[in-house]
Motif scaffolding. Structure first.
Motif, short mmCIF file in Angstrom:
data_model
loop_
_atom_site.label_atom_id
_atom_site.label_comp_id
_atom_site.label_asym_id
_atom_site.label_seq_id
_atom_site.Cartn_x
_atom_site.Cartn_y
_atom_site.Cartn_z
N ALA A 126 0.86 -1.19 0.00
CA ALA A 126 0.00 0.00 0.00
C ALA A 126 0.89 1.24 0.00
CB ALA A 126 -0.92 0.00 1.22
N PHE A 127 0.41 2.30 -0.64
CA PHE A 127 1.14 3.56 -0.73
C PHE A 127 0.35 4.60 0.05
CE2 PHE A 127 2.50 7.44 -3.14
CZ PHE A 127 3.86 7.34 -2.87
N PHE A 128 0.88 5.02 1.20
CA PHE A 128 0.17 5.91 2.12
C PHE A 128 0.54 7.36 1.84
CE2 PHE A 128 0.45 1.80 4.10
CZ PHE A 128 -0.68 1.65 4.88
N MET A 129 -0.19 8.00 0.94
CA MET A 129 0.09 9.40 0.63
C MET A 129 -1.14 10.28 0.86
SD MET A 129 1.74 11.26 -2.75
CE MET A 129 0.26 11.22 -3.77
N THR A 130 -2.27 9.96 0.24
CA THR A 130 -3.42 10.85 0.30
C THR A 130 -4.04 10.87 1.69
OG1 THR A 130 -4.80 9.06 -0.53
CG2 THR A 130 -3.99 10.64 -2.14
N GLU A 131 -4.71 12.00 2.00
CA GLU A 131 -5.26 12.23 3.33
C GLU A 131 -6.70 12.74 3.25
OE1 GLU A 131 -0.97 13.45 5.38
OE2 GLU A 131 -2.26 15.03 4.56
N PRO A 132 -7.44 12.70 4.36
CA PRO A 132 -8.85 13.12 4.32
C PRO A 132 -9.01 14.59 3.93
CG PRO A 132 -8.38 11.89 6.34
CD PRO A 132 -7.06 12.18 5.69
N ALA A 133 -9.91 14.85 2.99
CA ALA A 133 -10.17 16.22 2.57
C ALA A 133 -10.72 17.05 3.72
CB ALA A 133 -11.13 16.23 1.39
N ALA A 134 -11.52 16.43 4.59
CA ALA A 134 -12.13 17.15 5.70
C ALA A 134 -11.10 17.71 6.66
CB ALA A 134 -13.10 16.23 6.45
N ASP A 135 -9.93 17.10 6.69
CA ASP A 135 -8.85 17.57 7.57
C ASP A 135 -7.90 18.53 6.87
OD1 ASP A 135 -9.96 15.88 9.42
OD2 ASP A 135 -8.47 14.28 9.16
N GLY A 136 -8.23 18.87 5.61
CA GLY A 136 -7.33 19.74 4.85
C GLY A 136 -6.07 19.04 4.41
N GLY A 137 -6.14 17.72 4.30
CA GLY A 137 -4.95 16.94 3.98
C GLY A 137 -4.64 16.88 2.51
N ALA A 138 -3.55 16.18 2.19
CA ALA A 138 -3.04 16.11 0.82
C ALA A 138 -3.90 15.21 -0.03
CB ALA A 138 -1.61 15.60 0.83
N GLY A 139 -4.19 15.68 -1.24
CA GLY A 139 -4.85 14.86 -2.25
C GLY A 139 -4.10 15.06 -3.54
N SER A 140 -4.71 15.80 -4.47
CA SER A 140 -4.02 16.14 -5.71
C SER A 140 -2.84 17.07 -5.46
CB SER A 140 -4.99 16.79 -6.69
OG SER A 140 -6.02 15.90 -7.03
N ASP A 141 -2.88 17.80 -4.34
CA ASP A 141 -1.78 18.70 -3.97
C ASP A 141 -1.01 18.08 -2.80
OD1 ASP A 141 -0.06 20.69 -3.22
OD2 ASP A 141 -1.60 22.23 -2.88
N PRO A 142 0.07 17.34 -3.08
CA PRO A 142 0.80 16.65 -2.01
C PRO A 142 1.48 17.60 -1.04
CG PRO A 142 1.97 16.45 -4.09
CD PRO A 142 0.64 17.06 -4.41
N SER A 143 1.66 18.89 -1.41
CA SER A 143 2.29 19.83 -0.49
C SER A 143 1.41 20.13 0.72
CB SER A 143 2.61 21.14 -1.22
OG SER A 143 1.43 21.85 -1.56
N ARG A 372 -10.74 8.14 -13.89
CA ARG A 372 -10.67 9.55 -14.28
C ARG A 372 -10.36 10.45 -13.08
NH1 ARG A 372 -15.93 11.20 -16.88
NH2 ARG A 372 -14.76 13.03 -17.55
N ILE A 373 -10.43 9.89 -11.87
CA ILE A 373 -10.10 10.64 -10.66
C ILE A 373 -8.79 10.15 -10.05
CG2 ILE A 373 -10.85 11.10 -8.27
CD1 ILE A 373 -13.74 10.98 -9.31
N TYR A 374 -8.60 8.83 -9.99
CA TYR A 374 -7.42 8.27 -9.35
C TYR A 374 -6.14 8.70 -10.08
CZ TYR A 374 -10.79 5.29 -6.93
OH TYR A 374 -11.83 4.82 -6.18
N ASP A 375 -5.07 8.87 -9.29
CA ASP A 375 -3.79 9.36 -9.81
C ASP A 375 -3.93 10.75 -10.42
OD1 ASP A 375 -2.40 7.24 -8.90
OD2 ASP A 375 -1.57 6.63 -10.81
N GLY A 376 -4.84 11.53 -9.88
CA GLY A 376 -5.02 12.92 -10.32
C GLY A 376 -6.22 13.09 -11.22
N PRO A 377 -7.22 13.89 -10.80
CA PRO A 377 -8.39 14.12 -11.67
C PRO A 377 -7.98 14.80 -12.97
CG PRO A 377 -8.78 14.91 -9.42
CD PRO A 377 -7.33 14.58 -9.52
N THR A 378 -8.81 14.61 -13.98
CA THR A 378 -8.56 15.21 -15.29
C THR A 378 -8.29 16.70 -15.18
OG1 THR A 378 -9.90 13.54 -16.44
CG2 THR A 378 -9.65 15.69 -17.53
N GLU A 379 -9.07 17.40 -14.34
CA GLU A 379 -8.95 18.84 -14.26
C GLU A 379 -7.61 19.29 -13.69
OE1 GLU A 379 -12.79 17.48 -14.94
OE2 GLU A 379 -11.53 17.00 -13.18
N VAL A 380 -7.06 18.53 -12.73
CA VAL A 380 -5.75 18.87 -12.17
C VAL A 380 -4.67 18.73 -13.23
CG1 VAL A 380 -4.00 18.15 -10.50
CG2 VAL A 380 -6.39 18.32 -9.80
N HIS A 381 -4.77 17.67 -14.03
CA HIS A 381 -3.77 17.48 -15.08
C HIS A 381 -3.88 18.56 -16.16
CE1 HIS A 381 -2.08 13.78 -13.57
NE2 HIS A 381 -3.29 13.28 -13.40
#
Length: 400
Positions: A126-143, A372-381
């Protein structure tokens, strides 16, 4: 299915395709395929058969050498002819990407401890990178990473919550990405470090498995709480504070691998829809002879061919060492959207049968929608591509 292929890749791909079509496809109706993916028992059974057939982990050769990306495309497209195919032959996400990353930057000891069981098909990761949006965590923006890793003597101590962690339930190997400058040194720039961990671990607790639209990946997608996880320096993957750089090493090829696998899945859906249209009659003639249906299948053939050209071109560029994030984003956008159109048309061509689970077409549609969402949504790309266009244009204007 391929524009270019070596004799080596062609031979491997042929065996993988035969295995997936004859051995794996009948398992698609197995009751052990649940809403959170195939069970561990089913994964072991499929991989045992793949091992016996000589097609387990086919993209990694004896001795540890990888096929080229172009050769990998040839093989992974075949493995994707069933949603269970990548799981069976060990080319599935996130394992395929994690194997690539550990193989590139792991130490000899890390490869023996963490990589070897993955290649052998005896473990999942498993690759533990993304975090809950409700907590303001990382998703498409890993910073936006909220999970922290702080020094405590000769250990790192990791705390945080992760979300959408594919395959965490049942995984034996984890790569945890955490913010490693916690502000204690006054450094405001966000840096990250990756850590290799053995799973399960008492400091890593699965809070729940999310109910998602897709159902092909073992273990599903979990929300995970990490509390007081202590790891030694020898579990740092690569160099400390270089996690964002390593993420790109992993994510750019992984996006392309997704495209390869799902190209295979939509190819199969198109085959099923085409057979249906060539045998089902309505209003006095075969469905395919109705222009509206025939044109949809023609558009599928065009989209599949264009998607394959994009995949193979990007794979060749990646082999040359010059695939940038912009090109990777272009491939993700173009292929994901094209394959979704194909899957959508397959459902439409088949009508009521298309939305039923009598065939795998319904599942392929769900899986591609999630892609279309996983590994970055279309709009982010698209945003990433637009930023590069702006940079290149302004640079040209200033240099004129």
């Amino acid at each position: 299915m391929d524009v270019v292929q070596t004799e080596r890749a062609s031979e491997i791909a042929k065996r993988v395709e035969e295995f997936v079509r004859t051995v794996v496809v009948p398992y698609e109706r197995d009751p052990r395929c649940g809403s959170h993916g195939p069970s561990e028992e089913l994964v072991r059974e499929l991989r045992s058969k793949a091992r016996a057939a000589g097609v387990l982990t086919p993209h990694i050769l004896p001795g540890g050498d990888h096929l080229t990306q172009l050769e990998t495309a040839t093989v992974l497209k075949r493995s994707g002819l069933s949603p269970l195919g990548p799981v069976a032959v060990n080319t599935a996400a996130p394992d395929e990407g994690n194997m690539l990353l550990i193989g590139k930057i792991g130490t000899a000891a890390q490869k023996k401890r963490f990589l070897a069981p993955l290649i052998a098909g005896d473990a999942r990761s498993a690759f533990f990178m993304t975090e809950p949006a409700a907590d303001g965590g990382a998703g498409s923006d890993p910073s936006m990473l909220q999970t922290t890793a702080r020094r405590d003597g000769d250990h790192w101590v990791i705390d945080g919550t992760k979300a959408f962690i594919t395959g965490a339930e049942g995984a034996s190997v984890g790569i945890v990405m955490a913010r490693s400058n916690t502000g204690e040194d006054g450094d405001e720039k966000v840096s990250a470090t990756m850590f290799l961990v053995d799973l399960p671990h008492p400091s890593i607790r699965l809070e729940r498995i999310l109910d998602t639209i897709d159902s092909s990946m073992p273990g599903g997608h979990a929300v995970v709480r990490i509390e007081g996880l202590r790891v030694l320096d020898d579990q740092v993957l690569g160099a400390a504070h270089e996690g964002f750089k390593y993420a790109q090493i992993r994510l750019s090829p992984a996006r392309l691998s997704h495209c390869m696998r799902w190209h295979g899945a939509t190819t199969r859906a198109h085959e099923i829809a085409t057979q249906y249209a060539c045998t089902r009659r309505a209003f006095g003639k075969l469905l395919i002879d109705h222009e509206g249906v025939g044109f949809m299948l023609a558009e599928n053939a065009i989209d599949l061919q264009q998607a394959e050209l994009m995949i193979d071109w990007c794979a060749a560029v990646l082999d040359g060492g010059s695939l940038g994030t912009s090109e990777s984003s272009m491939a993700k956008v173009a292929v994901a959207d094209a394959l979704f159109r194909v899957a959508d048309r397959c459902v439409q061509v088949m009508g009521g049968t298309g939305v039923s689970r009598d065939t795998v077409v319904e599942q392929v549609f769900r899986e591609i929608r999630a892609f279309r969402i996983y590994d970055g949504p279309t709009e982010v790309h698209k945003w990433s591509i637009a930023k590069k266009i702006k940079r290149d244009t302004l640079s040209g204007l200033h240099g004129a």
